[in-house]
Design a protein around this motif. Sequence first.
Motif, short mmCIF file in Angstrom:
data_model
loop_
_atom_site.label_atom_id
_atom_site.label_comp_id
_atom_site.label_asym_id
_atom_site.label_seq_id
_atom_site.Cartn_x
_atom_site.Cartn_y
_atom_site.Cartn_z
N LYS A 38 19.27 -25.37 -9.35
CA LYS A 38 20.08 -24.85 -8.24
C LYS A 38 19.51 -23.50 -7.82
O LYS A 38 19.07 -22.71 -8.65
N ASP A 85 22.79 -20.18 -16.91
CA ASP A 85 22.10 -21.47 -17.00
C ASP A 85 22.88 -22.56 -16.29
O ASP A 85 22.30 -23.39 -15.58
N THR A 86 24.19 -22.59 -16.49
CA THR A 86 25.03 -23.66 -15.95
C THR A 86 26.35 -23.08 -15.44
O THR A 86 26.69 -21.94 -15.72
N TYR A 128 24.36 -19.85 -10.91
CA TYR A 128 23.77 -20.53 -12.07
C TYR A 128 22.59 -21.36 -11.61
O TYR A 128 22.42 -21.67 -10.43
N SER A 129 21.74 -21.74 -12.56
CA SER A 129 20.43 -22.30 -12.21
C SER A 129 20.31 -23.80 -12.36
O SER A 129 19.39 -24.40 -11.81
N MET A 130 21.23 -24.44 -13.11
CA MET A 130 21.11 -25.88 -13.32
C MET A 130 22.46 -26.56 -13.16
O MET A 130 23.50 -26.01 -13.52
N GLU A 131 22.43 -27.78 -12.61
CA GLU A 131 23.62 -28.61 -12.52
C GLU A 131 23.20 -30.07 -12.61
O GLU A 131 22.36 -30.53 -11.83
N ASP A 132 23.76 -30.78 -13.58
CA ASP A 132 23.39 -32.18 -13.82
C ASP A 132 21.88 -32.34 -14.00
O ASP A 132 21.27 -33.30 -13.51
N LYS A 167 29.14 -23.99 -16.54
CA LYS A 167 29.96 -23.79 -17.76
C LYS A 167 29.73 -22.39 -18.33
O LYS A 167 30.68 -21.72 -18.76
N ARG A 168 28.48 -21.94 -18.34
CA ARG A 168 28.18 -20.60 -18.83
C ARG A 168 28.82 -19.54 -17.93
O ARG A 168 29.30 -18.50 -18.41
N ASP A 180 32.31 -33.53 -10.54
CA ASP A 180 31.87 -32.57 -11.56
C ASP A 180 33.07 -31.88 -12.20
O ASP A 180 33.14 -31.68 -13.42
#
Length: 713
Positions: free
Chosen positions: A614, A330-331, A606-610, A333-334, A507
Amino acid sequence: MEDFFERKKRQLNIRLNDVQKQAVLAVDGPLLLLACPGSGKTTTIIMRIGYLIEELNVQPKRIKAITFSKASANDMKKRFRTLFPDLPAADFSTIHSLAFTISKKWLSKQGRKFTLLEGYLKQNALKAACKFVLNENATEDQLNSLSTHISLLKNQMIPSENWTEKGEPFERAAKIARRYETMKEDTADMTLLDFDDLLLTAEEAMRSDEELGMEFQLKYDYILTDESQDTSLVQHKIVEHLTAMHGNLCVVADDDQSIYAWRGADPDYLMDFKLVYPEAKLLNMEQNYRSSKEIVSTSATFIQRNTKRWEKNMHTENGSKGAIQLKRFDTAKRQLDYVTYELLAEKDLSEVAILFRNNSSSTPFVNELHRRGIPFYMKDADDKFFSHWVVEDILNFMRLSFNVERKDIFAKIAGKMNLFVSRSQLQQFENSTIKGNVFEAFPQMTDLKDSQVRKIEAYGEVYNKISDMRPAQIIRIIRYELGYEESLVSMASKFGYRADSLKGILDTLEGIAEQTRTMVEFAEQLKTLEQAVQEAKQEPSDQSVTLSTFHSAKGLEFKRVFMIDLLKGVIPSEEDILDRAALEEARRLFYVGMTRAKERLELLSYSMEDGKPKEDSKFVNEVRGILLPKPKKSISPNASKAVRAPKSIPINPHGISDRNLLAKGALVKHRVFGKGQILEVSDESIEIRFTSATKRLALQPVLEKRMLEEAEL
């Protein structure tokens, strides 16, 4: 009588395959040896040199082995001593070391003294040239890009008088570069040469001084160049001069691993090798001894998408070690959490590597690994991150909150708050005797527009509440409420920086700040991490995971490899996409990363950032396409019982027929592929990422047959 290969098999337990034996024996005339990853290149080179000395009685000093780096030269010397402990070693050196010897002799012959202009001396000269042209101090990014640009021009053998604005990294870079060369020439009593000048000087000496050229041509009977795909035009020319009399040249290379075009590497030279050396032999070392059959077959198919390459068929007799893993989180971080927990479960960290395109990707991992006590080694430690001007800006924004009367700090950051104030206005304010809160004092002594005054007043109110906030929240306020990120984007456009790279630093800082409670603690954590990176430059311990860029990982191997941050815009970059040659080099870089793995390879994204979606790297999608099972065609023995497809697809009454409803990022449902997200829509096609794969469909039939429905999460 026992031949050379039988003897080495008995003495050293080294068994060469047929192609490797041919490479050892083909000592007369030019040879292009194309060595796939893991094909035993170094062993073959050492055996070839040993054969020349032990079997053909060639004097070791008559054999010149030229390597790409000092580390490679030392490694080859060590390998040679291990395999042939009773023989004196050949002459191993880098191309720059050879160029230094030639240049020194030539300049001395002319009665000229020279000194090397490198390190801080070169940095100061570049700074002075920038100051002269721009009337302001250059940033670290500008100096680095300028130095790289000058190196590229010299390695391509483009005379300084022909350095034009075309392709310059930022505005007026070509003018600064020409000024740099002029400044060097102003020192009449001493010739100043940087490392690239050494190459040009050596090439000119070999070309123009017949006596000197012959001296070095007669010095060696056999020349070998390693990693020749990373060799620039001027380096190739030096080798041409060196071998002009005898032509006994062995060029060891892999055009599929040419990844240094940005500093002058010329893979086209390998493609045209037979034009330069018409009598050259060509051998392909294609058997991979390093990796599992899944990694070898997939990477071999992947690189075949490049068109400018020698045709090769990399293969292996190694067995299966499991499928290549593609994981999308997802991110970021993950992604970080996943790798961290996998490392905690690893028994031998020395056999694990985390590889990435940009050094900025390493900092979140450095932070997390250090926090959890996981030992790590950085192949190309980038401690410059912690001294980057963006990091310094953030710290200055924070410092001002401790004392809003600090005019010196305000002068450093006010120009980066998107206030559009001039440098002279800020210098005048800094040198003034006025005191008090800078957000109140600055408008009093400076002629500003009403809109500027209102913005400064608003910023002053923001600073009134900053001191009680946690560092991560403060960074977000600096980015968005104080206009810093908007200012960065503007600066990137003006000076040729990559805006995504600068925002990536923010970031990373935000991620580090999440684990701290105060600004002081945040600043101390940055110092701690910088020290940890410095320590990670040392030789790795027996239990250290390796962090490395794809570039620096070349030549290394690990049982398990994580390739991280595999996103569109990262690899390939936006610039790569616009240039076919750059795109092929980026694909080669990805291939280098893949072929470092011996047993387990994981491609992570990953698929999302802020809060923004993505997209996966184009190369991840290419690998995904290779890994997808191919549909099997079944032919029924009884034609009358065969099931036939309908002649046309029935129109879906609930489907989308309006082109305007197909927007990038929208969720849709396809009757066959299921739910997916739209990645791109053009006049002719639509690209959608479904759960199983990414598909590009012709737009007209999609709309006419209403193949897509609107979907929800």
